[in-house]
Design a protein around this motif. Structure first.
Motif, mmCIF file in Angstrom:
data_model
loop_
_atom_site.group_PDB
_atom_site.id
_atom_site.type_symbol
_atom_site.label_atom_id
_atom_site.label_comp_id
_atom_site.label_asym_id
_atom_site.label_seq_id
_atom_site.Cartn_x
_atom_site.Cartn_y
_atom_site.Cartn_z
ATOM 1 N N ALA A 1 0.833 -1.202 0.000
ATOM 2 C CA ALA A 1 0.000 0.000 0.000
ATOM 3 C C ALA A 1 0.871 1.257 0.000
ATOM 4 O O ALA A 1 0.585 2.233 -0.707
ATOM 5 C CB ALA A 1 -0.932 -0.006 1.204
ATOM 6 N N MET B 1 -3.364 -1.722 -7.145
ATOM 7 C CA MET B 1 -4.279 -1.900 -6.020
ATOM 8 C C MET B 1 -5.722 -2.045 -6.494
ATOM 9 O O MET B 1 -6.106 -1.523 -7.539
ATOM 10 C CB MET B 1 -4.196 -0.704 -5.064
ATOM 11 C CG MET B 1 -2.907 -0.645 -4.274
ATOM 12 S SD MET B 1 -2.874 -1.919 -3.008
ATOM 13 C CE MET B 1 -1.105 -2.096 -2.770
ATOM 14 N N SER B 2 -6.504 -2.736 -5.696
ATOM 15 C CA SER B 2 -7.934 -2.915 -5.955
ATOM 16 C C SER B 2 -8.696 -2.655 -4.661
ATOM 17 O O SER B 2 -8.178 -2.908 -3.568
ATOM 18 C CB SER B 2 -8.207 -4.335 -6.450
ATOM 19 O OG SER B 2 -9.597 -4.556 -6.628
ATOM 20 N N VAL B 3 -9.912 -2.147 -4.805
ATOM 21 C CA VAL B 3 -10.754 -1.868 -3.643
ATOM 22 C C VAL B 3 -11.640 -3.072 -3.355
ATOM 23 O O VAL B 3 -12.114 -3.760 -4.264
ATOM 24 C CB VAL B 3 -11.630 -0.622 -3.901
ATOM 25 C CG1 VAL B 3 -12.643 -0.423 -2.780
ATOM 26 C CG2 VAL B 3 -10.755 0.613 -4.031
ATOM 27 N N PRO C 1 -8.381 2.250 -6.689
ATOM 28 C CA PRO C 1 -8.710 3.381 -5.811
ATOM 29 C C PRO C 1 -7.971 4.653 -6.206
ATOM 30 O O PRO C 1 -6.898 4.611 -6.826
ATOM 31 C CB PRO C 1 -8.230 2.899 -4.440
ATOM 32 C CG PRO C 1 -7.090 1.978 -4.746
ATOM 33 C CD PRO C 1 -7.429 1.312 -6.057
ATOM 34 N N ARG D 1 -5.656 7.790 -5.168
ATOM 35 C CA ARG D 1 -4.624 8.050 -4.174
ATOM 36 C C ARG D 1 -5.002 9.272 -3.348
ATOM 37 O O ARG D 1 -5.184 10.368 -3.905
ATOM 38 C CB ARG D 1 -3.276 8.290 -4.851
ATOM 39 C CG ARG D 1 -2.611 7.046 -5.370
ATOM 40 C CD ARG D 1 -1.285 7.337 -6.052
ATOM 41 N NE ARG D 1 -0.345 8.110 -5.230
ATOM 42 C CZ ARG D 1 0.951 8.232 -5.502
ATOM 43 N NH1 ARG D 1 1.453 7.612 -6.565
ATOM 44 N NH2 ARG D 1 1.735 8.947 -4.729
ATOM 45 N N TRP E 1 -7.701 -1.553 0.611
ATOM 46 C CA TRP E 1 -6.852 -1.728 -0.562
ATOM 47 C C TRP E 1 -6.293 -3.142 -0.572
ATOM 48 O O TRP E 1 -5.734 -3.606 0.430
ATOM 49 C CB TRP E 1 -5.694 -0.740 -0.534
ATOM 50 C CG TRP E 1 -6.039 0.674 -0.885
ATOM 51 C CD1 TRP E 1 -7.271 1.254 -0.859
ATOM 52 C CD2 TRP E 1 -5.122 1.688 -1.283
ATOM 53 N NE1 TRP E 1 -7.182 2.566 -1.221
ATOM 54 C CE2 TRP E 1 -5.874 2.866 -1.487
ATOM 55 C CE3 TRP E 1 -3.751 1.723 -1.489
ATOM 56 C CZ2 TRP E 1 -5.285 4.068 -1.890
ATOM 57 C CZ3 TRP E 1 -3.151 2.911 -1.882
ATOM 58 C CH2 TRP E 1 -3.912 4.072 -2.084
ATOM 59 N N GLY F 1 -5.296 -7.537 2.494
ATOM 60 C CA GLY F 1 -5.325 -6.113 2.198
ATOM 61 C C GLY F 1 -5.176 -5.295 3.462
ATOM 62 O O GLY F 1 -4.899 -5.824 4.541
#
Length: 718
Positions: free
Chosen positions: A48, A403-405, A423, A425, A464, A474
């Motif tokens: 992250a 990254m993925s939500v 997502p 930033r 994330w 995550g």
């Protein structure tokens, strides 16, 4: 030698990494339930931070990043974005400035001020110069303290627009249907609003992802919702042989869905509409229409050009920009500029579609208000954007790469969830004064009486997930909720619009209070409203919160008829989704429903205690549920339109993909027969249920405005 990880994968974060993570808003642990804390794996924290441009790949790198970050915070005069709420104490960023600091504010309105007092609403440029010459610059958000509240108290309809076909639509519901629904619901049923699913542009494909919550662009609507015949230029090509052929094919699509059991086929609808709109596009605009179109182009600017360019490039290179030739993956490259010029006719076509869709959205809201609706159309904002789509391409600088939500594991999903949405930033948003968020809000408020925000808790933090890792690995990343809420209040106030937050699920302490303080209405669903801090029983109506939209169900939950009969359990069993034995699930669901029916009977909304409630006709039970909702003090009460016709099928069944036709079902009656807009308008059952809500809301307001009677609680008006 490759850098050594700060900790072995899965290990708890070390002290340096924890301090660095805290500095950048990355969580090292979270609490899924009171009294329970889960430690985040160190490699998730490192990933992250890397997506935020912070190197923590080794102990040495983490220490250097921590020192640099702390030094930058200590030396800066102002943070990138400062929030000033009118009528409240000035922010610490201003009060902590050295004595003698000079201020200059370049306002959004073009004025120059030397003080932060009495500034107009807007996002301004703030420059602070300390006595020693040190200078700091920031975006200054000046916003009112609260959102507009609904005028009075009322009820409305909730519907997935694609699922409501009329005898004029082309195989799925469209904006012409929405305008007609709003006019009828407001003028005949006395409804105050119609809430629809997100109408964002989808990623074209074969097949297209049918979910309205994974859009190509949240900024621009999808032209698949256009009523082609309502475009003025259509009249010039209505007699064209090719247009007559397309109309015949559209009629066949409609008949297949309404009479032959076919699913809604968005791709087939768009194929026909695209060809029809290409014929319409060949018609020259009249001077007044040309002027209006050019004004729209100027107003929408670079964002519309980017969106239309992506659409044109997707027709040539496919809908996943990540597989395009390298030069075209950058929206600002020379290669993209050349391609935009070469494809200028297609770029103009997609710009024109955005304009036409905007006009029909405006017409739907106009029809709603002319029918007497206080709010009108409630639009829906999805939580994120599809990784292949136009927004992800055009907004790469604001997105967290890799990254993925999603959501962490909880009581309902032990594996967690990955929504496959890149997502934003938070650092890049703050640096630009939240420009993408501001433009998004302005676009959605253009023709909305209210906006529903899906997963509104995401204004505070998002889960994330490093791509390729399971959702369990995550971590939460924090956003500046103060700034995002201030912008939400600012843009909604400018539009005179209400905001509803979908605040279901696990939250952190203080979140709902912060939303309530700014006037964001919550979402309360009947079956989830229990006294969880007491005996766990169904919450009586007088104990419901005022600041919410109260409903019996949502698009992700079973319709009320299915819950009353237990058919939702049978469906999940048939699809292999149950984690416990069928009989145990059935017994628990039946007990839950029985408790609610008992409360309805106790309140005199169903029938007297002691009678056999299992024999209550379904329609009567559904009416009783909505009498209960009307008796709560909720500012807005919503009727899920499929409940009005006895539909048993959820529009979306979370946890499924191909095994259930999510987002492709037409609204249907108890027997599964599709119900058209014309059928709705002629249905005594629909009118009877609408009258339950209209009269119930009216009676509750009358009680609230007069003396207390019958033990009901006075409705708040603030």
């Amino acid at each position: 030698m490759a850098p050594q990880p700060v900790e072995p994968p899965g290990a708890p974060p070390g002290r340096t990494l924890a301090r660095l993570a805290a500095l950048h808003g990355v969580a090292t642990s979270y609490s899924p339930a009171p009294g329970r804390t889960v430690t985040v794996p160190a490699d998730a924290v490192v990933a992250a931070l890397a997506a935020l441009g912070v190197d923590a790949s080794s102990e040495k790198a983490a220490r250097a990043a921590l020192a640099a970050g702390e030094r930058e915070r200590a030396e800066r005069l102002l943070p990138p974005t400062v929030v000033l709420v009118r009528g409240e104490d000035p922010p610490a960023a201003l009060t902590a400035l050295p004595s003698g600091t000079r201020l200059r504010v370049d306002t959004e309105q073009g004025e120059v001020r030397t003080t932060a007092d009495d500034l107009p609403w807007g996002v301004h440029r703030l420059t602070a110069t300390a006595p020693g010459g040190r200078t700091g610059r920031a975006h200054l958000i000046v916003a009112p303290p609260r959102l507009p509240a609904p005028v009075g108290r009322g009820y409305g309809l909730l519907v997935q627009l694609y699922s409501l076909l009329s005898r004029r639509s082309w195989g799925m519901g469209d904006l012409g249907d929405l305008a007609e629904l709003a006019g009828w619901a407001g003028g005949t049923l006395g409804a105050g609003f119609v809430q629809v699913n997100p109408l964002h542009a989808a990623v074209p494909g074969s097949p297209t992802d049918p979910s309205p919550y994974r859009p190509s662009s949240r900024r621009f609507p999808d032209p698949v919702h256009l009523r082609v015949e309502n475009v003025p230029e259509y009249a010039s090509v209505a007699g064209h042989e090719r247009m007559r052929s397309l109309l015949a094919e559209a009629a066949a699509l409609r008949v297949a869905v309404l009479e032959r059991g076919a699913l809604i086929d968005r791709d087939a609808v768009w194929r026909l509409k695209r060809q029809a709109l290409e014929l319409v596009h060949e018609v020259r605009l009249a001077p007044k229409r040309r002027a209006a179109y050019e004004a729209f182009l100027a107003e929408q600017g670079q964002e519309l050009e980017d969106h239309a360019t992506w659409c044109a490039l997707a027709e040539v290179h496919g809908s996943d920009w990540r597989t395009w030739p390298a030069g075209l993956r950058d929206p600002r490259s020379a290669e993209t500029a050349r391609a935009r010029h070469e494809l200028r006719d297609r770029v103009d076509f997609h710009c024109r579609l955005a304009w036409l869709t905007d006009l029909q959205l405006a017409e739907a809201q106009r029809a709603a208000r002319e029918a007497g609706m206080d709010i009108g159309i409630v639009h829906d904002l999805a939580v994120g954007m599809h990784p292949q789509g136009a927004d992800a391409w055009a907004q790469q600088e604001y997105c967290a790469a890799g990254m993925s939500v999603g959501a962490p594991p909880d009581a309902f999903n032990a594996r967690g969830q990955d929504w496959d949405l890149p997502p934003w930033r938070p650092d890049r948003l703050a640096a630009c004064g939240y420009a993408p968020f501001r433009r998004l809000l302005r676009a959605l408020f253009r023709h909305a009486g209210a906006l529903r925000i899906d997963h509104v808790l995401g204004l505070f933090r998002l889960w994330w997930i490093p791509r390729g890792r399971p959702p369990t690995e995550g971590t939460y990343v924090r956003y500046d909720a103060e700034a995002m809420l201030a912008l939400l209040v600012l843009e909604a106030s400018r539009a005179g619009a209400v905001v509803i937050g979908e605040d279901l699920g696990t939250d952190e302490p203080g979140v709902r209070e912060a939303l309530r303080e700014r006037g964001v209405l919550g979402t309360s669903v009947l079956w989830f409203e229990r006294d969880f801090e007491g005996d766990g029983r169904p919450l009586p109506p007088e104990r419901w919160r005022t600041g919410c939209l109260a409903t019996a169900t949502t698009h992700d939950l079973p319709p009320t008829a299915a819950r009353l009969t237990g058919e939702h359990v049978t469906l999940r069993h048939r699809l292999g989704l149950l984690t416990r034995p069928l009989e145990q699930e059935r017994a628990e669901a039946a007990a839950d429903t029985a408790e609610w029916l008992a409360l309805l009977a106790e309140l005199g909304l169903l029938h007297g205690p002691g009678e056999e409630r299992s024999a209550v006709p379904e329609e009567e039970a559904i009416q009783a549920v909505h009498r209960f909702l009307a008796r709560t003090p909720a500012r807005m009460v919503g009727l899920w339109l499929p409940d009005a016709v006895g539909d048993r099928r959820p529009q979306n069944l979370p946890g499924t993909r191909d095994q259930y036709p999510n987002w492709r079902l037409p609204m249907a009656d108890a027997r599964g027969r599709p119900v058209t807009l014309e059928d709705l308008a002629a249905s005594p059952r629909v009118r009877a249920l609408a009258e339950v809500l209209r009269s119930g809301v009216r009676d509750t307001v009358r009680v609230a405005n007069g003396a207390e009677r019958g033990g009901r609680r006075r409705v708040e008006t603030a």
